[in-house]
Design a protein around this motif. Structure first.
Motif, PDB file in Angstrom:
ATOM      1  N   LEU A 161      34.528 191.571 139.378  1.00 19.58           N
ATOM      2  CA  LEU A 161      34.594 192.816 139.933  1.00 19.58           C
ATOM      3  C   LEU A 161      35.979 192.903 140.920  1.00 19.58           C
ATOM      4  CD1 LEU A 161      31.046 194.041 140.467  1.00 19.58           C
ATOM      5  CD2 LEU A 161      32.686 194.639 138.543  1.00 19.58           C
ATOM      6  N   LYS A 162      36.162 191.715 141.682  1.00 20.72           N
ATOM      7  CA  LYS A 162      37.170 191.706 142.586  1.00 20.72           C
ATOM      8  C   LYS A 162      38.668 191.939 141.807  1.00 20.72           C
ATOM      9  CE  LYS A 162      38.916 190.013 146.716  1.00 20.72           C
ATOM     10  NZ  LYS A 162      38.499 190.559 148.052  1.00 20.72           N
ATOM     11  N   ARG A 163      38.464 191.297 140.536  1.00 17.19           N
ATOM     12  CA  ARG A 163      39.713 191.460 139.963  1.00 17.19           C
ATOM     13  C   ARG A 163      39.940 192.917 139.291  1.00 17.19           C
ATOM     14  NH1 ARG A 163      38.417 186.444 138.028  1.00 17.19           N
ATOM     15  NH2 ARG A 163      37.648 187.148 136.097  1.00 17.19           N
ATOM     16  N   TRP A 164      38.896 193.787 139.349  1.00 21.33           N
ATOM     17  CA  TRP A 164      39.066 195.239 138.848  1.00 21.33           C
ATOM     18  C   TRP A 164      39.435 195.885 140.213  1.00 21.33           C
ATOM     19  CZ3 TRP A 164      38.001 198.555 134.775  1.00 21.33           C
ATOM     20  CH2 TRP A 164      37.398 197.922 133.647  1.00 21.33           C
ATOM     21  N   GLY A 165      39.108 195.616 141.281  1.00 20.00           N
ATOM     22  CA  GLY A 165      39.698 196.118 142.409  1.00 20.00           C
ATOM     23  C   GLY A 165      41.088 195.872 142.753  1.00 20.00           C
ATOM     24  N   ASN A 166      41.538 194.471 142.443  1.00 18.79           N
ATOM     25  CA  ASN A 166      42.833 194.319 142.737  1.00 18.79           C
ATOM     26  C   ASN A 166      43.674 195.057 141.658  1.00 18.79           C
ATOM     27  OD1 ASN A 166      42.059 192.723 144.690  1.00 18.79           O
ATOM     28  ND2 ASN A 166      42.262 190.825 143.674  1.00 18.79           N
ATOM     29  N   ALA A 167      43.257 195.234 140.520  1.00 22.70           N
ATOM     30  CA  ALA A 167      44.272 195.566 139.244  1.00 22.70           C
ATOM     31  C   ALA A 167      44.696 197.010 139.736  1.00 22.70           C
ATOM     32  CB  ALA A 167      43.343 195.713 138.027  1.00 22.70           C
ATOM     33  N   PHE A 168      43.710 197.897 140.432  1.00 26.64           N
ATOM     34  CA  PHE A 168      44.083 199.310 140.745  1.00 26.64           C
ATOM     35  C   PHE A 168      44.253 199.659 142.105  1.00 26.64           C
ATOM     36  CE2 PHE A 168      41.574 198.996 136.744  1.00 26.64           C
ATOM     37  CZ  PHE A 168      42.172 199.981 135.916  1.00 26.64           C
ATOM     38  N   ASP A 169      44.723 198.541 142.943  1.00 25.27           N
ATOM     39  CA  ASP A 169      44.907 198.939 144.176  1.00 25.27           C
ATOM     40  C   ASP A 169      46.406 199.221 144.316  1.00 25.27           C
ATOM     41  OD1 ASP A 169      46.516 196.504 143.896  1.00 25.27           O
ATOM     42  OD2 ASP A 169      45.430 195.191 145.237  1.00 25.27           O
ATOM     43  N   GLY A 170      47.255 199.378 143.343  1.00 22.98           N
ATOM     44  CA  GLY A 170      48.677 199.873 143.782  1.00 22.98           C
ATOM     45  C   GLY A 170      49.640 198.866 143.691  1.00 22.98           C
ATOM     46  N   ASN A 171      49.213 197.580 143.606  1.00 21.20           N
ATOM     47  CA  ASN A 171      50.278 196.528 144.222  1.00 21.20           C
ATOM     48  C   ASN A 171      50.688 195.884 142.944  1.00 21.20           C
ATOM     49  OD1 ASN A 171      50.399 196.663 147.049  1.00 21.20           O
ATOM     50  ND2 ASN A 171      48.309 195.877 147.185  1.00 21.20           N
TER      51      ASN A 171
ATOM     52  N   SER B 298      29.701 188.099 132.679  1.00 22.96           N
ATOM     53  CA  SER B 298      29.079 186.910 132.449  1.00 22.96           C
ATOM     54  C   SER B 298      28.148 186.323 133.617  1.00 22.96           C
ATOM     55  CB  SER B 298      29.924 185.829 131.991  1.00 22.96           C
ATOM     56  OG  SER B 298      30.878 185.421 133.003  1.00 22.96           O
ATOM     57  N   ALA B 299      27.204 185.674 133.320  1.00 20.27           N
ATOM     58  CA  ALA B 299      26.274 185.183 134.254  1.00 20.27           C
ATOM     59  C   ALA B 299      25.671 184.125 133.725  1.00 20.27           C
ATOM     60  CB  ALA B 299      25.267 186.304 134.825  1.00 20.27           C
ATOM     61  N   GLU B 300      25.528 183.058 134.727  1.00 18.15           N
ATOM     62  CA  GLU B 300      24.869 181.707 134.354  1.00 18.15           C
ATOM     63  C   GLU B 300      23.485 181.826 135.035  1.00 18.15           C
ATOM     64  OE1 GLU B 300      25.559 178.738 132.707  1.00 18.15           O
ATOM     65  OE2 GLU B 300      26.979 180.030 131.874  1.00 18.15           O
ATOM     66  N   THR B 301      23.134 182.492 136.089  1.00 23.61           N
ATOM     67  CA  THR B 301      21.917 182.690 136.509  1.00 23.61           C
ATOM     68  C   THR B 301      21.696 183.779 137.275  1.00 23.61           C
ATOM     69  OG1 THR B 301      22.581 181.717 138.720  1.00 23.61           O
ATOM     70  CG2 THR B 301      21.853 180.149 136.996  1.00 23.61           C
ATOM     71  N   TRP B 302      20.388 184.204 137.662  1.00 23.92           N
ATOM     72  CA  TRP B 302      19.817 185.216 138.469  1.00 23.92           C
ATOM     73  C   TRP B 302      20.885 185.468 139.581  1.00 23.92           C
ATOM     74  CZ3 TRP B 302      18.262 188.692 135.216  1.00 23.92           C
ATOM     75  CH2 TRP B 302      17.117 188.513 134.479  1.00 23.92           C
ATOM     76  N   SER B 303      21.028 184.421 140.219  1.00 19.86           N
ATOM     77  CA  SER B 303      21.803 184.533 141.640  1.00 19.86           C
ATOM     78  C   SER B 303      23.130 185.268 141.136  1.00 19.86           C
ATOM     79  CB  SER B 303      21.897 182.990 142.112  1.00 19.86           C
ATOM     80  OG  SER B 303      22.603 182.168 141.204  1.00 19.86           O
ATOM     81  N   VAL B 304      23.965 184.974 140.218  1.00 15.18           N
ATOM     82  CA  VAL B 304      25.261 185.639 139.856  1.00 15.18           C
ATOM     83  C   VAL B 304      25.171 187.307 139.766  1.00 15.18           C
ATOM     84  CG1 VAL B 304      27.051 185.516 138.243  1.00 15.18           C
ATOM     85  CG2 VAL B 304      26.001 183.502 138.455  1.00 15.18           C
ATOM     86  N   TYR B 305      23.997 187.567 139.350  1.00 12.17           N
ATOM     87  CA  TYR B 305      23.847 189.184 139.411  1.00 12.17           C
ATOM     88  C   TYR B 305      23.761 189.546 140.909  1.00 12.17           C
ATOM     89  CZ  TYR B 305      22.241 188.892 134.349  1.00 12.17           C
ATOM     90  OH  TYR B 305      22.182 188.748 132.983  1.00 12.17           O
ATOM     91  N   ARG B 306      22.695 188.845 141.622  1.00 15.17           N
ATOM     92  CA  ARG B 306      22.774 189.334 143.056  1.00 15.17           C
ATOM     93  C   ARG B 306      23.910 189.055 143.848  1.00 15.17           C
ATOM     94  NH1 ARG B 306      18.030 186.018 142.166  1.00 15.17           N
ATOM     95  NH2 ARG B 306      18.920 184.363 143.499  1.00 15.17           N
ATOM     96  N   GLU B 307      24.717 188.048 143.419  1.00 14.24           N
ATOM     97  CA  GLU B 307      26.071 187.670 144.270  1.00 14.24           C
ATOM     98  C   GLU B 307      27.058 188.709 143.777  1.00 14.24           C
ATOM     99  OE1 GLU B 307      25.422 182.943 144.431  1.00 14.24           O
ATOM    100  OE2 GLU B 307      26.568 183.835 143.127  1.00 14.24           O
ATOM    101  N   ALA B 308      26.888 189.720 142.644  1.00 18.27           N
ATOM    102  CA  ALA B 308      28.039 190.892 142.597  1.00 18.27           C
ATOM    103  C   ALA B 308      28.306 191.574 143.778  1.00 18.27           C
ATOM    104  CB  ALA B 308      27.394 191.574 141.482  1.00 18.27           C
TER     105      ALA B 308
ATOM    106  N   TRP C  46      31.569 191.076 146.144  1.00 16.02           N
ATOM    107  CA  TRP C  46      32.977 191.212 145.106  1.00 16.02           C
ATOM    108  C   TRP C  46      33.980 191.749 146.177  1.00 16.02           C
ATOM    109  CZ3 TRP C  46      35.798 195.832 144.836  1.00 16.02           C
ATOM    110  CH2 TRP C  46      35.138 196.714 145.404  1.00 16.02           C
ATOM    111  N   LYS C  47      33.670 192.483 147.388  1.00 20.90           N
ATOM    112  CA  LYS C  47      34.879 192.605 148.329  1.00 20.90           C
ATOM    113  C   LYS C  47      34.975 191.742 149.290  1.00 20.90           C
ATOM    114  CE  LYS C  47      32.112 196.304 149.508  1.00 20.90           C
ATOM    115  NZ  LYS C  47      31.543 197.608 150.282  1.00 20.90           N
ATOM    116  N   ASP C  48      34.370 190.563 149.378  1.00 19.28           N
ATOM    117  CA  ASP C  48      34.537 189.503 150.186  1.00 19.28           C
ATOM    118  C   ASP C  48      35.943 188.549 149.851  1.00 19.28           C
ATOM    119  OD1 ASP C  48      32.127 189.996 151.206  1.00 19.28           O
ATOM    120  OD2 ASP C  48      31.125 188.010 150.651  1.00 19.28           O
ATOM    121  N   GLU C  49      36.481 187.986 150.715  1.00 14.20           N
ATOM    122  CA  GLU C  49      37.784 187.323 150.425  1.00 14.20           C
ATOM    123  C   GLU C  49      37.787 186.364 149.358  1.00 14.20           C
ATOM    124  OE1 GLU C  49      41.148 184.647 152.883  1.00 14.20           O
ATOM    125  OE2 GLU C  49      39.979 185.985 154.127  1.00 14.20           O
ATOM    126  N   GLU C  50      36.596 185.698 149.367  1.00 19.95           N
ATOM    127  CA  GLU C  50      36.149 184.627 148.458  1.00 19.95           C
ATOM    128  C   GLU C  50      34.726 185.121 148.000  1.00 19.95           C
ATOM    129  OE1 GLU C  50      36.331 180.720 149.804  1.00 19.95           O
ATOM    130  OE2 GLU C  50      38.361 180.769 150.554  1.00 19.95           O
TER     131      GLU C  50
END
Length: 466
Positions: A80-90, A54-64, A67-71
């Motif tokens: 995408l951060k949640r996708w990474g966390n889901a398959f990190d083995g933890n 989901s994206a409210e504005t164009w900036s949300v696409y660019r900010e994708a 996803w690897k940042d802490e916040e």
């Protein structure tokens, strides 16, 4: 060349040994506790995982790309951060009443799943404005974003290039992208419903599709593209918005033979229809007073209603219908249309549809409100749908598992026990059966008969399992 290779696989699938569809859940919005619960409930590894960005504005696409940042910034990066966390083995991190906990993890690595990702064709609103883009005066300008002279062209190109890079970095280079999903409704800003509030036409949708496709393919040609519609309407021919471009020229001569910019056709199917499940005001008033589902207390009537829906929505052939056949654009129309384009057919979202939602207010407390067009806890729909998927060579089917405690006017589509229907996040358990009923929820199930039919039908269908 990509289409040609896929076509070879599709032709091979026409031999008598028909493969069962891949089954799995849609985890929208990137909530992987749903996947964990699905795999526990079915005792098998999911073959496919769906999700909706989901994206409210164009900036949300660019900010994708953050996803690897802490916040991470923006909804897409957070997903995408949640996708990474889901398959990190933890294990999958979830929040429960303000506390964080791990609820386990998927049964396999990300590369072992087919992933379908719904991509918004454009955002809900312009930067710095209030409201969404469903108003005609706002949509008209955005529909021309593929034209270089359009004021959104550069912004849109940067946005989709950033999104493509972020998906690749997140391990989703082979994802199936369901761009501009449910195009036949007017609830998303890219919908082209002629009777709705949108200004978009079929040709404008195709122009935007081509622009996004070519932009993202420049970054990663491994994406697979999914053209998706909803079912149950009869007011316009969806094939007019199909992404086929006879005049399009490719650099690779091998691609000139086929001008279709999609590798899959898909539909969304829910157990809902205002005509098939209609009841009188008297029936609805009884339901409101008893807080028990009419259909769940009358299974014989529920079955008759489903048979009507099966004829209308499952077998509907749209404008191709002959005398006596349903003119609804249903599963049969899309099966035949997909065959004519030599594309596999998939079901990107499907599931039950509750006739009730919970409404809370300070004066009356929590009450059930009838919305009058869903089949509720309907095993006939679940079993019938899975049978149809198998018999008609559907490639994959994503159960859309969604429940929010019945807030507002959002219906639930839930099959799974435990997670969605528990009170662990303060969401009340909703039962559409009286407590003395043998179908009163056990293990926090709202739709126990549908859930049983789902398990039994999956077992008969085969598919992915341990």
């Amino acid at each position: 060349m990509k289409r040609a290779l896929l076509a070879l696989g599709w032709v091979a699938s026409l031999v008598p040994a028909v493969a069962d569809p891949l089954h799995g859940p849609n985890v929208n919005p990137s909530n992987f506790a749903v996947l964990v619960e699905w795999e526990k409930f079915t005792d098998r590894q999911a073959g496919v995982i769906g999700d909706n960005l989901s994206a409210e504005t164009w900036s949300v696409y660019r900010e994708a790309l953050s996803w690897k940042d802490e916040e991470p910034k923006g909804a897409i990066a957070q997903q995408l951060k949640r996708w990474g966390n889901a398959f990190d083995g933890n294990g999958v991190l979830e929040s429960s009443e303000g506390e964080e906990e791990y609820v386990g993890g998927p049964r396999s690595s990300l590369s072992d799943y087919v992933v379908e990702m719904a991509i918004p064709l454009f955002p809900n609103r312009m930067e710095g404005t209030e409201g969404d883009l469903r108003g005609a005066s706002l949509v008209e300008d955005r529909w021309q974003m593929g034209e270089e002279a359009n004021r959104h062209h550069t912004e849109a190109k940067q946005a989709f290039r950033a999104l493509a890079k972020a998906l690749v970095e997140a391990g989703l280079a082979d994802a199936r992208l369901r761009l501009g999903w449910e195009l036949t409704g007017d609830w998303f800003p890219w919908g082209i419903d002629p009777e709705g509030s949108n200004a978009g036409t079929a040709e404008e949708f195709k122009d935007c599709w081509k622009f996004v496709y070519l932009t993202m393919e420049e970054v990663n040609p491994r994406f697979t593209w999914v053209w998706n519609c909803t079912l149950g309407f009869d007011h316009f021919d969806p094939s007019k918005a199909f992404p086929e471009y006879p005049d399009l020229n490719f650099a690779d001569p091998a691609d000139q033979k086929d001008k279709i910019l999609a590798e899959f056709m898909s539909v969304d199917l829910y157990d809902a229809d205002g005509e098939c499940y209609y009841r009188s005001d008297e029936d609805i008033e009884i339901e409101r007073e008893s807080m028990v589902s009419y259909w769940n207390l009358h299974p014989e009537k529920q079955k008759r209603a489903f048979l009507a829906l099966q004829k209308k929505v499952f077998e509907g052939r749209g404008h191709l219908a002959k005398e006596g056949e349903s003119r609804t654009y249903g599963l049969r129309f899309f099966r035949e249309f997909a065959d004519s384009k030599r594309l596999p057919l998939a079901v990107s979202e499907w599931g039950p549809w509750a006739n009730f939602v919970l409404q809370r207010n300070s004066e009356d407390g929590t009450k059930l409100k009838s919305i009058g067009y869903g089949g509720d806890d309907n095993p006939y729909f679940i079993a019938g749908a899975i049978d149809w998927f198998r018999e008609n060579e559907v490639a994959y089917a994503c159960l859309f598992e969604f429940y929010n405690g019945g807030e507002g006017d959002t219906v639930d589509h839930t099959i799974l026990p435990h997670y969605w229907n528990s009170s662990r996040e303060g969401r009340p358990l909703m039962s559409l059966y009286p407590s003395e009923s043998p179908f009163y929820p056990i293990k926090d199930q709202i739709h126990p008969r549908a859930a049983k039919a789902y398990l039994e039908s999956l077992s008969e269908a085969g598919g992915e399992s341990d």
